[in-house]
Design an enzyme around this catalytic site. Structure first.
Site, mmCIF file in Angstrom:
data_model
loop_
_atom_site.group_PDB
_atom_site.id
_atom_site.type_symbol
_atom_site.label_atom_id
_atom_site.label_comp_id
_atom_site.label_asym_id
_atom_site.label_seq_id
_atom_site.Cartn_x
_atom_site.Cartn_y
_atom_site.Cartn_z
ATOM 1 N N HIS A 1 0.827 -1.225 0.000
ATOM 2 C CA HIS A 1 0.000 0.000 0.000
ATOM 3 C C HIS A 1 0.857 1.270 0.000
ATOM 4 C CE1 HIS A 1 -3.676 -2.226 0.378
ATOM 5 N NE2 HIS A 1 -3.362 -2.728 1.563
ATOM 6 N N ASP B 1 -4.428 -13.074 3.117
ATOM 7 C CA ASP B 1 -5.724 -12.620 3.636
ATOM 8 C C ASP B 1 -6.886 -12.937 2.688
ATOM 9 O OD1 ASP B 1 -4.593 -10.774 1.921
ATOM 10 O OD2 ASP B 1 -4.800 -9.057 3.271
#
Ligand SMILES: [Zn+2]
Length: 355
Positions: free
Chosen positions: A176, A299
């Site tokens: 990110h 995830d």
């Protein structure tokens, strides 16, 4: 007997351990914990699947500056070194010194400077380099993030030295983080740092299979004709980081077609996921890169507390096998994955799925 995966890691990440974050105004547990890495390492060790290379050498600021701006790098260091002082100043101004608990992290004020007109940057650049408040900074953050980058850099050099596959057990994660911004648990973009180290070999592909869109990596390589970026992730219309990750984001003028997004809906299962991964792998083959960097998020598991996909532990063996079958020199860089009790089994499944 499977060949163990050459794995780089170190223990400096343990010094970065926030306990809380603010989710839309509410205090919630901080899922990005040191126990994540310990769980993966221990499970791979128990199964004899890891060839561990503790990494002590620290990446230089010059090398970091191939991926991030020097101002951003300096700001991360400044915040980490000054965090206790900045927090005390804030509390003193409110007369709330009694609330200090001794292990505080500084949560940057967030301003949307990239969409504002006429902004100016103060001397310390506060409010400019962090895009959300899931990336708090404490005294242990600087050593943790530089060593996380060092682990990825060491993994890239293993490939340059002739290894076919390597694993950078990075923490904090990185995808990110952009050239001049941190956020989403990420500070330095480990996968991008590795890709930039590898490019002396030629064109590089970065495949992001974390549940969340790799907005930082996309931004870094947006206009770069030397790097193909492909991300498979949850639909940004439903999921973080929301502002990007759609299929019509195809790259800048100099790199048109070299940014490929495959958003998938909540509830995506192994069948849909592997079908999409097969398309992404075809894209990579067509690009014919010299090496591949995989932003490896765990995830996408059905049990993950932050995510809405439906992969199972055994799905990861298929993913690992499919990616490895490309036959490219490949560096796996750890990104997210928050169901700590399953992380070890996922890593064993993933790396065990390779021939
Ligand atoms: Zn993620």
């Amino acid at each position: 007997m499977k060949k163990p995966i050459l794995t780089f890691d170190n223990h400096h990440h343990e010094a970065h351990a926030p306990t809380i974050e603010q989710l839309h105004g509410r205090t919630v547990p901080y899922f990005e914990s040191p126990s994540r890495i310990d769980a993966i390492r221990a499970a791979l060790q128990a199964d004899g699947l890891i060839d561990l290379q503790p990494t002590q050498a620290e990446i230089s600021v010059d090398e970091l500056a191939r991926t991030h701006t020097r101002a951003m790098i300096a700001h991360m260091r400044y915040l980490s070194e000054k965090a206790p002082e900045l927090i005390r100043q804030d509390f003193a101004s409110y007369g709330l010194e009694h609330l200090l608990m001794g292990d505080e992290y500084y949560y940057e004020q967030i301003f949307p400077t990239r969409v504002m007109r006429g902004y100016s940057i103060n001397e310390n650049r506060r409010g400019f380099h962090i895009f959300d408040n899931t990336s708090p900074v404490g005294p242990g953050t600087w050593p943790a993030i530089t060593h996380s980058a060092s682990v990825a850099y060491a993994g890239a050099h293993a490939l340059l030295d002739g290894e076919r596959r390597a694993y950078a057990l990075c923490r904090p994660p990185g995808h990110h983080a952009g050239r001049d911004f941190a956020g989403g648990y990420c500070f330095f973009n480990n996968a991008a740092i590795a890709a930039n180290a590898l490019r002396q070999r030629g064109k590089i592909a970065v495949l992001d299979i974390d549940y969340h869109h790799g907005n930082g990596t996309q931004a870094i390589f947006w206009d770069d004709p030397g790097v193909l970026f492909i991300s498979i992730h949850a639909d940004p219309g439903q999921e973080y980081p929301y502002y990007c990750g759609w299929p019509d984001e195809t790259g800048g003028v100099a790199a048109e077609g070299l940014n490929i997004n495959y958003p998938l809906p909540f509830g995506t299962d192994e069948a849909l996921y592997t079908q999409t991964l097969a398309r992404a792998l075809d894209d990579i083959s067509a690009y014919n890169p010299a090496a591949l960097v995989v932003s490896l998020g765990f995830d996408t598991l059905h049990d993950d507390p932050m995510a809405q996909f439906e992969l199972t532990i055994s799905s990861y063996a298929r993913l690992g096998g499919m990616i490895d079958a490309l036959g490219l020199p490949t560096l796996y860089v750890q990104e997210g994955g928050y169901h700590v009790d399953s992380l070890g089994a996922m890593a064993v499944s993933f790396f065990g799925g390779m021939d």
